[in-house]
Design a protein around this motif. Sequence first.
Motif, mmCIF file in Angstrom:
data_model
loop_
_atom_site.group_PDB
_atom_site.id
_atom_site.type_symbol
_atom_site.label_atom_id
_atom_site.label_comp_id
_atom_site.label_asym_id
_atom_site.label_seq_id
_atom_site.Cartn_x
_atom_site.Cartn_y
_atom_site.Cartn_z
ATOM 1 N N HIS A 126 -34.103 -16.224 -53.410
ATOM 2 C CA HIS A 126 -33.482 -15.342 -52.418
ATOM 3 C C HIS A 126 -33.750 -15.979 -51.059
ATOM 4 O O HIS A 126 -34.898 -16.257 -50.718
ATOM 5 N N ASP A 127 -32.687 -16.232 -50.289
ATOM 6 C CA ASP A 127 -32.871 -16.990 -49.058
ATOM 7 C C ASP A 127 -33.445 -16.114 -47.950
ATOM 8 O O ASP A 127 -32.738 -15.604 -47.086
ATOM 9 N N SER A 128 -34.765 -15.965 -47.994
ATOM 10 C CA SER A 128 -35.473 -15.138 -47.014
ATOM 11 C C SER A 128 -36.895 -15.676 -46.952
ATOM 12 O O SER A 128 -37.243 -16.594 -47.692
ATOM 13 N N GLY A 129 -37.690 -15.115 -46.087
ATOM 14 C CA GLY A 129 -39.087 -15.537 -45.990
ATOM 15 C C GLY A 129 -39.781 -15.409 -47.328
ATOM 16 O O GLY A 129 -40.494 -16.309 -47.774
ATOM 17 N N LEU A 151 -23.783 -13.975 -36.641
ATOM 18 C CA LEU A 151 -24.163 -15.368 -36.398
ATOM 19 C C LEU A 151 -25.659 -15.487 -36.112
ATOM 20 O O LEU A 151 -26.349 -16.314 -36.710
ATOM 21 N N PHE A 152 -26.175 -14.636 -35.216
ATOM 22 C CA PHE A 152 -27.567 -14.830 -34.812
ATOM 23 C C PHE A 152 -28.538 -14.383 -35.890
ATOM 24 O O PHE A 152 -29.596 -14.977 -36.054
ATOM 25 N N GLU A 153 -28.172 -13.359 -36.651
ATOM 26 C CA GLU A 153 -29.045 -12.965 -37.752
ATOM 27 C C GLU A 153 -29.143 -14.125 -38.740
ATOM 28 O O GLU A 153 -30.217 -14.454 -39.243
ATOM 29 N N TRP A 154 -28.005 -14.767 -38.997
ATOM 30 C CA TRP A 154 -27.974 -15.905 -39.912
ATOM 31 C C TRP A 154 -28.773 -17.078 -39.336
ATOM 32 O O TRP A 154 -29.579 -17.695 -40.018
ATOM 33 N N LEU A 155 -28.559 -17.334 -38.045
ATOM 34 C CA LEU A 155 -29.215 -18.477 -37.397
ATOM 35 C C LEU A 155 -30.741 -18.358 -37.473
ATOM 36 O O LEU A 155 -31.427 -19.312 -37.844
ATOM 37 N N PHE A 156 -31.246 -17.176 -37.142
ATOM 38 C CA PHE A 156 -32.701 -17.019 -37.083
ATOM 39 C C PHE A 156 -33.332 -16.912 -38.469
ATOM 40 O O PHE A 156 -34.531 -17.077 -38.618
ATOM 41 N N THR A 157 -32.526 -16.597 -39.481
ATOM 42 C CA THR A 157 -33.093 -16.564 -40.838
ATOM 43 C C THR A 157 -33.030 -17.945 -41.472
ATOM 44 O O THR A 157 -33.824 -18.253 -42.349
ATOM 45 N N ASN A 158 -32.039 -18.746 -41.076
ATOM 46 C CA ASN A 158 -31.844 -19.996 -41.792
ATOM 47 C C ASN A 158 -32.433 -21.225 -41.119
ATOM 48 O O ASN A 158 -32.527 -22.274 -41.746
ATOM 49 N N PHE A 159 -32.796 -21.118 -39.873
ATOM 50 C CA PHE A 159 -33.425 -22.263 -39.227
ATOM 51 C C PHE A 159 -34.833 -21.869 -38.828
ATOM 52 O O PHE A 159 -35.038 -21.191 -37.836
ATOM 53 N N SER A 160 -35.769 -22.289 -39.639
ATOM 54 C CA SER A 160 -37.134 -21.796 -39.463
ATOM 55 C C SER A 160 -37.776 -22.380 -38.209
ATOM 56 O O SER A 160 -38.852 -21.966 -37.830
ATOM 57 N N TRP A 161 -37.093 -23.339 -37.554
ATOM 58 C CA TRP A 161 -37.627 -23.853 -36.294
ATOM 59 C C TRP A 161 -37.838 -22.708 -35.298
ATOM 60 O O TRP A 161 -38.823 -22.671 -34.580
ATOM 61 N N LEU A 202 -43.748 -4.575 -42.964
ATOM 62 C CA LEU A 202 -44.613 -3.681 -42.205
ATOM 63 C C LEU A 202 -46.039 -4.228 -42.192
ATOM 64 O O LEU A 202 -46.740 -4.144 -41.185
ATOM 65 N N ASP A 203 -46.463 -4.812 -43.300
ATOM 66 C CA ASP A 203 -47.794 -5.423 -43.387
ATOM 67 C C ASP A 203 -47.954 -6.454 -42.268
ATOM 68 O O ASP A 203 -48.957 -6.472 -41.548
ATOM 69 N N VAL A 204 -46.927 -7.292 -42.093
ATOM 70 C CA VAL A 204 -46.982 -8.312 -41.039
ATOM 71 C C VAL A 204 -46.986 -7.645 -39.665
ATOM 72 O O VAL A 204 -47.765 -7.998 -38.785
ATOM 73 N N ALA A 205 -46.118 -6.639 -39.505
ATOM 74 C CA ALA A 205 -45.991 -6.004 -38.197
ATOM 75 C C ALA A 205 -47.272 -5.291 -37.776
ATOM 76 O O ALA A 205 -47.556 -5.158 -36.594
ATOM 77 N N LEU A 206 -48.063 -4.836 -38.758
ATOM 78 C CA LEU A 206 -49.271 -4.093 -38.421
ATOM 79 C C LEU A 206 -50.469 -4.998 -38.169
ATOM 80 O O LEU A 206 -51.531 -4.522 -37.768
ATOM 81 N N THR A 207 -50.303 -6.309 -38.392
ATOM 82 C CA THR A 207 -51.448 -7.215 -38.313
ATOM 83 C C THR A 207 -52.219 -7.080 -36.995
ATOM 84 O O THR A 207 -53.431 -6.870 -37.003
ATOM 85 N N ASP A 208 -51.498 -7.198 -35.874
ATOM 86 C CA ASP A 208 -52.187 -7.136 -34.581
ATOM 87 C C ASP A 208 -52.743 -5.745 -34.293
ATOM 88 O O ASP A 208 -53.858 -5.603 -33.805
ATOM 89 N N LYS A 209 -51.942 -4.734 -34.601
ATOM 90 C CA LYS A 209 -52.373 -3.359 -34.326
ATOM 91 C C LYS A 209 -53.627 -3.018 -35.125
ATOM 92 O O LYS A 209 -54.564 -2.422 -34.606
ATOM 93 N N ASP A 236 -41.574 -22.408 -38.142
ATOM 94 C CA ASP A 236 -41.788 -22.641 -39.572
ATOM 95 C C ASP A 236 -42.733 -21.626 -40.206
ATOM 96 O O ASP A 236 -43.451 -21.951 -41.148
ATOM 97 N N SER A 237 -42.747 -20.409 -39.659
ATOM 98 C CA SER A 237 -43.616 -19.392 -40.254
ATOM 99 C C SER A 237 -43.105 -19.056 -41.652
ATOM 100 O O SER A 237 -41.905 -19.024 -41.898
ATOM 101 N N GLN A 238 -44.055 -18.835 -42.568
ATOM 102 C CA GLN A 238 -43.706 -18.581 -43.969
ATOM 103 C C GLN A 238 -42.759 -17.418 -44.133
ATOM 104 O O GLN A 238 -41.834 -17.452 -44.919
ATOM 105 N N SER A 239 -43.033 -16.364 -43.367
ATOM 106 C CA SER A 239 -42.264 -15.146 -43.580
ATOM 107 C C SER A 239 -41.115 -15.031 -42.580
ATOM 108 O O SER A 239 -40.464 -14.001 -42.533
ATOM 109 N N LEU A 240 -40.873 -16.093 -41.777
ATOM 110 C CA LEU A 240 -39.802 -16.106 -40.784
ATOM 111 C C LEU A 240 -39.967 -15.029 -39.735
ATOM 112 O O LEU A 240 -39.016 -14.625 -39.093
ATOM 113 N N THR A 241 -41.183 -14.545 -39.566
ATOM 114 C CA THR A 241 -41.392 -13.549 -38.526
ATOM 115 C C THR A 241 -42.016 -14.233 -37.317
ATOM 116 O O THR A 241 -42.647 -15.274 -37.435
#
Lengths: 349, 446
Positions: free
Chosen positions: B188-191, A135-145, B116-123, A149-154
């Motif tokens: 693909h539903d990802s970043g 559930l939480f993996e899905w939640l954090f990937t699908n709701f960019s809030w 990894l590119d993103v993760a290394l940004t600050d470091k 709203d980071s592009q890469s969802l990180t």
Amino acid sequence: MQESAPSKPFRQPAFGVGTVAVVGGLIAAFAVPALADDYWLSSIIIPTVIMGLAGIGLNLLMGYTGLVSIGSAAFMSIGAFSTYNLLLRAPFLPLPVVLIFAGLIAAIAGVIFGLPSLRIKGFYLGASTLGAQFLFEWLFTNFSWFSNDSQSLTISAPRLQILDYDLQSATGRYYLVIATTVLLIALAFAIVKSRVGREWMAIRDMDVAASVIGIRVARRKLLSFGISSFFLGIAGALWAYGYLGTADAHAFNLDKSFQILFIVIIGGVATIFGNFLGAAFIVLTPILLDRLSLIIDLSFLGDQGALANLQHIIFGTIIIVLLIKEPDGLSSLGRRGVEALRSRARSSN
Amino acid sequence: MSLLTKTMSLAAAAAMAVTLLSSASFAEDGTGQQLYPLFTYRTGPYAPSFIPFGAGNIDYLRYINEVEGGVDGVKILVQECETAYTIERGIECYERYKNGYNGALTAAIYPHSSGLDVALTDKARIDKIPIVSPGGGQNIATDGRVFPYQYPLVFDYWSEAQIIVDYIAQQAGGYDKLKGLKIATLYHDSGYGRDTIEPLGILSKKYGFEDIQIPVPHPGEQQQTQWQQIRRANADWVFLRGWGVMTPVAIKTAARVGFPANRIIGDIWSGSEDDARPAGAAANGYLAVSVFPPGTDYGILKTLKADILDKGKSDLKDNSKFGTVYYNYGVIEAITFVEALRTGHKKFGNRPLTAAEGQWALEHLDIDQKRIAELGAEGLISPLKTSIDNHKGETIAAKIIQWNGQSWDTRTDWIKADASLFADVIKAKAAAYAKEKGIEPRVATN
């Protein structure tokens, strides 16, 4: 098996030694950055300590209360994402307060996902916590809030500082991690030795008997889920900011949950410090095997790919051998070793 | 007694572990050499892509070392580090090699993973180590004033969206013909997959085509509903932004609902042999964007075949992978590294470069048409010129390739993306990032 308090007469002399050990340990922990370089801090010590902390979180639930969870990483992700959003949306809150709130949010989620434990047991309970994992993996990937709203969802910490002291360097991150961990270890000991801890163990050993002697089993189980998730939530926040620097939901996937489970099993069920032994094993063995291949010439194996795969095989074999030879985990081996040395010293005197 | 032995052996293992971890001095001395830490993922789910990609890298560097005698006489020391495509292992590799290895200096690190590119940004900002991700970096890091140490060289998905629209306009007979067309993006539903939503929105406003966005949840083994939706919407083109198994499934499902393959344009990560071949006959005519054009007809590929492959020195175990998309990607990446070193040598002298010098070099890359011809890479790479303001390269270009059932045919020359179109949006995003992180943007001085 458990680190229950010894009875009174023995406690007096042991107390002095214990205090010395604790103080010495603390001094050592805070002196580490003077001895270790960035490599040791960033890629060996910090991840080991944080994973050990996560191990404590699961161990409180699994080792002390006897409830199974395979969704530990989900609660870590809640802690990480809560920390990010609190730092971002409530910038007036200082970091320590944010970490506590993040832990509490994870704890609430833990209690909710612990509700099925009132009715179901064992592996069936595993399925409920597995639900949390997905559930939480899905939640954090699908709701960019959640990731602003980071592009890469990180997510990455907007600021990592306490009272204007910048914690972004390896040393700063180490102090953040070690200080938090020391406090939480103390808390874990306090809980385990308290009435709550004893009641947990009673439930673990026989819940029907526990309820007969007047323990409110349901409440205690939920409390265990809550406290366990509190630890995991803070460990997750540290994993994201103290170690990785950034994180997305996939940093807390099922693999991570299993890793934590292995840490508890390898380190020893119902221990506190054993989790750090387990974490050291899980974190360091793959790195050691990789470094070993730098030294030993294994070119006869053909190619690097075969070598990399061989490392996985060796890692798996070590785990199996360890669990057969030492089913109670590394901590029990260590403890018995120390006792054996002590009794030898006594007999030679 | 056995307990004591056990405890002792545990202690011995721990002691050995400490020695192993702290010493790096068992291997050969690297003094006078340039380190190339090769982040590998020979294990894990993405290993099949890495194997030809890593081989392309290694083969080109072997060629430089053994045939050309190094880069301006400086030998490159390739040191592999397995990440299994996980961020944790990647961070360990970064920490292990950021300060060089046995005397060999680190000038730049290629993490080989967008995460990894993103993760290394600050470091990397704290350690002052350049992080280079050709084709897989963070688009906002194009702004080198805010991201002094990130190099998203060669390509980004926003430019890709633009190139797709340009190609469709070409096929339709002009940009004015785009009005009323329906372009569906199956992502693909990802970043990674969501990255083209924003640019396509901007482009659709500009040209008046209808922008349809349809997500496919990871891993994408089931796409019947999505393709029926495309069919119902009567889409003219599909931009397929797949990853892994999602791509062949998309191509097969398209055939099942009767959507023509030659109206589907795959993303750069949907355009390798391993994406098209598993779809069988359904893939005939399938198009893809290519920044790493496949083929063996380029000068440098012929040289590699003669000097490395035919002499049994290649890292490839399966020679049929030679000249595939991923192999050529590896060669192109190694070229960017070697050319950066040459750029640095011109300023600092022919010796191994430090990270600070590597950063300068990466910021002053200029691989122009003439240099491309000298490299024997005409058609393989498009010109690449970086600056402090632009860490990606000034002109972003890609080709469109088409699957003929066996291999890829190149359909177009380089299609160049108009860099000015999104520049302001990217700058604004970078500025917002700088504000969130409290970074003071650099001022370009030279």
